[in-house]
Scaffold this active site. Structure first.
Site, PDB file in Angstrom:
ATOM      1  N   SER A 119       0.953  -1.192  -0.071  1.00  0.00           N
ATOM      2  CA  SER A 119      -0.027  -0.011  -0.017  1.00  0.00           C
ATOM      3  C   SER A 119       0.837   1.200  -0.052  1.00  0.00           C
ATOM      4  O   SER A 119       2.094   1.156   0.348  1.00  0.00           O
ATOM      5  CB  SER A 119      -0.960   0.197   1.243  1.00  0.00           C
ATOM      6  OG  SER A 119      -0.073   0.169   2.429  1.00  0.00           O
ATOM      7  N   ASP A 120       0.175   2.496  -0.471  1.00  0.00           N
ATOM      8  CA  ASP A 120       0.822   3.497  -0.200  1.00  0.00           C
ATOM      9  C   ASP A 120       0.813   3.876   1.144  1.00  0.00           C
ATOM     10  O   ASP A 120       0.065   3.327   1.990  1.00  0.00           O
ATOM     11  CB  ASP A 120       0.494   4.746  -1.133  1.00  0.00           C
ATOM     12  CG  ASP A 120       1.221   5.817  -1.118  1.00  0.00           C
ATOM     13  OD1 ASP A 120       2.392   5.957  -0.157  1.00  0.00           O
ATOM     14  OD2 ASP A 120       1.058   6.845  -1.935  1.00  0.00           O
ATOM     15  N   TRP A 121       1.650   4.673   1.792  1.00  0.00           N
ATOM     16  CA  TRP A 121       1.566   4.857   3.286  1.00  0.00           C
ATOM     17  C   TRP A 121       0.215   5.573   3.863  1.00  0.00           C
ATOM     18  O   TRP A 121      -0.017   6.624   3.381  1.00  0.00           O
ATOM     19  CB  TRP A 121       2.789   6.059   3.677  1.00  0.00           C
ATOM     20  CG  TRP A 121       4.221   4.997   3.862  1.00  0.00           C
ATOM     21  CD1 TRP A 121       4.892   5.308   5.158  1.00  0.00           C
ATOM     22  CD2 TRP A 121       4.687   4.147   3.295  1.00  0.00           C
ATOM     23  NE1 TRP A 121       5.924   4.634   4.966  1.00  0.00           N
ATOM     24  CE2 TRP A 121       5.868   3.725   3.731  1.00  0.00           C
ATOM     25  CE3 TRP A 121       4.517   3.648   1.956  1.00  0.00           C
ATOM     26  CZ2 TRP A 121       6.838   2.760   3.329  1.00  0.00           C
ATOM     27  CZ3 TRP A 121       5.473   2.382   1.353  1.00  0.00           C
ATOM     28  CH2 TRP A 121       6.476   2.056   2.163  1.00  0.00           C
TER      29      TRP A 121
END
Ligand code: BGC
Length: 796
Positions: free
Chosen positions: A232-234
């Protein structure tokens, strides 16, 4: 992922308890994956312009203290080189520095399409064209991974603006999604096998990509054959168990098991199969085993001087000569007026998670005296304030006087940093008006004026016809100063060609009608295929500088096109001669124009290119290969790529608007496509957009009632929310890095405002569980006008 690592990972995972498996599925902190039993942890650090390894746990947007690393030119520059070999070389250097710092996966490159030049992160992306983006990204990935370090291509997908980035739903019709927004990722995946892919924050057509079975399982894994890990992106995870089912293997960063209870519940009630957990855990383990085995052995050191030299070479190779009346290259003679604070306080990288703590920074003002020696004199005046772009009366007077007294004036025109940053989009594409006036005043004082643009994305240049030359240097990294001097004096050629169109005014662009968003919760890509030159060329609206444009210090002549092959598999060969008296490189670009088609198509599309370096008088034969995809469209009727039989014009040239040779290809056997008419104008009407979507245009979500996905910035829309907003901001701000300059702090605050409430839970170090956040949301909703209205309606 290699089969050996995968097999070993599966074996190790099969011996783990459920809790241990779940541990693997999230990071342990901001940057590391979990070590479980014999499975080691892996360190992830930001790319793509340098190794952004934070000194401590830090934050995810580049505000914390970072270890020094070479700051290479920004992706805009790398794409402008159109030089896959050079980009691969930069990738190798990035990989090597990653290894030397114990980084297992470098988070980059980002290859989202530059849908609108005002996107806050366009400096961090490659191009408006998917083919060029994909080819450059694949080269960067190959380079990094050749050093035993993984890449993470990002942000998959439809993440083309920063505003409301964590909750905006990108409404994109299927054909446009495939042809414009996914093709670059497809090329990078199939040609360079990145170890990982990072999903984006936004939704695409109602689904978070990290929860989309269609995007992850069907398209990425099944169709494109991706075998690596999806992260995932952060703080992008909205529902962990849906993500695991869809194929989102790793959640980043770690959050102390925020989702564990809910994931277990989903396993118990059968909505999440255990096989999905096993598959994800196996992919995390396989990544860790691979990173560990590739980095085993002697410690690696990086030759930082060589990397600085490479950064300088790459910056020059991506510098685009937009205009030149013959003044460039300059002769190191007489007097030169160097104007512009950017010469002394340089901008060389964008603001946000891609920023790097550069090892050293060389400015134009450092490099110029060395280059000139005693052969010429120069004076320096600041012209404007580097931070604000303000020009005082005194600045302007001094600049004009210096220009008047000199043989040549060089203005380093650097857009103030805060205008281009992660988390915020640009409000407009203009330089501060005073900077425009400065250019006019200096040019009036001395027509022999060269403007060097320092910026992350195309800007409106109302004075473009006035200076004798304009060089686009973009954000050129730590060696940008000497690279600019190299190009100005012809020690290096301006090797770049634009990887994006420069509009005359942003309002010309059809994406501008829905940029950055249509509503706070939705952005409709009504311009569909007509992004960048696809728009300019199809609708006859001339750009200021076209896609693929860039002048040289020498001249090139093209021979006739030679054609071989059959059907869709063709090779086009053309001879290119350097007819000038200096060495130089040419980017040979091939565009395909469908002469007749049952579906609407852009006027022409880039389908092949090659960069050739030629000595004076040298001729080289350049071969460009075409295949099925060079002619195909994505046929929504059959859900297949289809190349219609018929006639195609092949245009080969020096830019999208400087075609030097053409030929025609015909093939009689092709696939049938479902006829589709083009929307009448470049911005589809609601009815046309619905037709493109194949369903009615989805209604944008309301801001209320609040949910875990509501961003912090929405809270003030109710009174209780307003009070909570203040408290939450206070708490979060305390955790944020206090360092960094004003622009970094402004960017951090924009990012925080865009964070959904669930992300606050993930960031709370266990203090705010999801259940607690759910309760807060319920209370907020009970007190909201929305709920009051609903209660009133229920009474009647
Ligand atoms: C960015 C990513 C980056 C991550 C980690 C996010 O805010 O969108 O590109 O890799 O942070 O810093």
């Amino acid at each position: 992922m290699t089969t050996t690592h995968h097999a070993r990972a599966a074996e190790l995972v099969s011996q783990l308890t459920l809790d241990e498996k779940l541990l693997l599925l999230s990071g342990v902190n901001m940057w590391e994956t979990a070590a479980v039993g014999a499975i080691p942890s892996t360190f992830l650090a930001n790319g793509p312009v340098g190794v952004g390894k934070q000194a401590s746990a830090g934050d995810h947007v580049g505000g914390g203290e970072m270890l020094p690393a070479t700051c290479f030119p920004s992706p805009s520059v790398l794409a402008s080189t159109w030089d896959v070999e050079l980009v691969e070389e930069v990738g190798v250097a990035l990989g090597r520095e990653s290894r030397s710092k114990g980084v297992g996966v470098l988070l980059g490159p980002g290859l989202n399409i530059k849908r609108h030049p005002g996107g806050g992160r366009v400096f961090e992306y490659f191009s408006e064209d998917p083919y060029l983006s994909g080819k450059i990204a694949a080269a960067a990935v190959r380079g990094v991974q050749s050093q035993g370090v993984g890449s993470s291509i990002k942000h998959f997908a439809g993440n083309n603006q920063e505003t409301f980035r964590m909750r905006l739903d990108s409404i994109i019709d299927e054909r446009t999604l495939r042809e414009i927004y996914l093709t670059g990722f497809e090329i990078a995946v199939t040609e360079s096998e990145p170890w990982t892919v990072m999903t984006s924050y936004n939704l695409v057509n109602g689904e978070y990509p990290g929860e989309s079975h269609r995007l992850l399982a069907q398209i990425l894994r099944e169709e494109w054959g991706f075998t690596g890990l999806v992260m995932s992106d952060w703080f992008a995870v909205s529902d962990r168990s849906t993500g695991i089912s869809a194929g989102l293997d790793l959640e980043m960063p770690g959050n102390g098991g925020l989702w564990t209870g809910r994931v277990k519940k989903a396993l118990e009630d059968g909505t999440l199969p255990l096989t999905a957990v096993d598959a994800a855990a196996t992919r995390v383990a396989a990544l860790a085993l691979r990173a560990a085995s590739e980095s085993a052995g002697a410690a690696v050191t990086a030759d930082l001087d060589a990397h600085h030299a490479l950064a300088r070479r790459a910056a020059a190779a991506g510098t685009v000569l937009l205009r030149n009346d013959g003044i460039l290259p300059l002769r190191a003679k007489g007097t030169i007026a160097l104007i512009g604070a950017g010469a002394k306080t340089p901008r060389y990288q964008g603001v946000g998670s891609a920023s790097v703590n550069a090892i050293t920074v060389e400015t134009v003002l450092d490099a110029l005296p060395t280059r000139l020696g005693d052969s010429a004199e120069f004076t320096y005046v600041r012209g404007y304030d580097a931070q604000s772009g303000a020009v005082s009366a005194e600045d302007s007077k001094a600049a004009q006087a210096a220009a008047e007294a000199a043989d040549v004036a060089v203005i380093i025109l650097a857009i103030p940093a805060g205008k281009e940053a992660e988390g915020v989009d640009r409000e407009h594409l203009a330089f501060p008006p005073a900077m425009n006036e400065l250019v006019r005043a200096v040019t009036a004082a001395n027509p022999r004026t060269v403007v060097v643009l320092v910026n992350g994305s195309p800007l409106e240049l109302p004075w473009a016809e006035e200076p004798a030359a304009i060089l686009e240097a973009y954000l050129g990294g730590q060696a940008a100063g000497p690279a600019i001097v190299d190009v100005l004096f012809g020690d290096a050629e301006p090797g770049g060609r634009t990887a994006e169109s420069f509009p005359v005014v942003a309002a010309d662009l059809p994406s501008a009608a829905n940029f950055p968003a249509t509503t706070p919760t939705q952005v409709q890509y009504r311009e569909n295929l007509y992004v960048g030159y696809r728009f300019h060329d199809t609708f006859g609206i001339a750009p200021r500088f076209p896609f693929g444009h860039g002048l040289s210090y020498t001249t090139f002549e093209y021979g006739a096109l030679d054609l071989s092959g059959e059907g869709v598999d063709r090779t086009i060969t053309v001879s290119v001669t350097n007819t000038g008296d200096r060495a130089g490189s040419e980017v040979v670009q091939l565009y395909v124009h469908a002469t007749g088609s049952s579906v609407h198509r852009p006027e022409q599309e880039l389908k092949a290119f090659a960069k050739v370096h030629l000595a004076p008088g040298e001729t080289r034969s350049v071969s460009l290969t075409l295949g099925h995809r060079s002619f195909a469209i994505y046929d929504v009727g059959s859900s297949e790529w289809a190349a219609e039989a018929g006639e195609y014009e092949i245009r080969v040239g020096s830019s999208s608007r400087d075609i030097r040779a053409t030929t025609t290809i015909r093939f009689d056997i092709g696939e049938t496509v479902t006829p589709v008419a083009r929307p009448v104008a470049a911005v589809a009407t609601s009815a046309e957009f619905a037709r493109l979507l194949g369903r009615s245009v989805p209604i944008a979500k309301e801001l209320l009632p609040f949910s875990l996905n509501s961003p912090v910035a929405d809270l003030p829309s109710t009174w209780l929310g307003r009070r909570l907003h203040g408290v939450l901001l206070g708490v979060i701000t305390k955790q944020l890095p206090a360092g960094g300059d004003e622009d970094t702090q402004a960017m951090i605050h924009a990012v925080v405002g865009g964070m959904p409430l669930r992300a606050l839970s993930a960031n709370s170090g266990g203090r705010l569980s999801l259940d607690t956040m759910d309760r807060i949301v319920s209370v907020l909703n009970v007190a909201s006008p929305h709920a009051r209205r609903a209660r009133r309606a229920a009474k009647h």
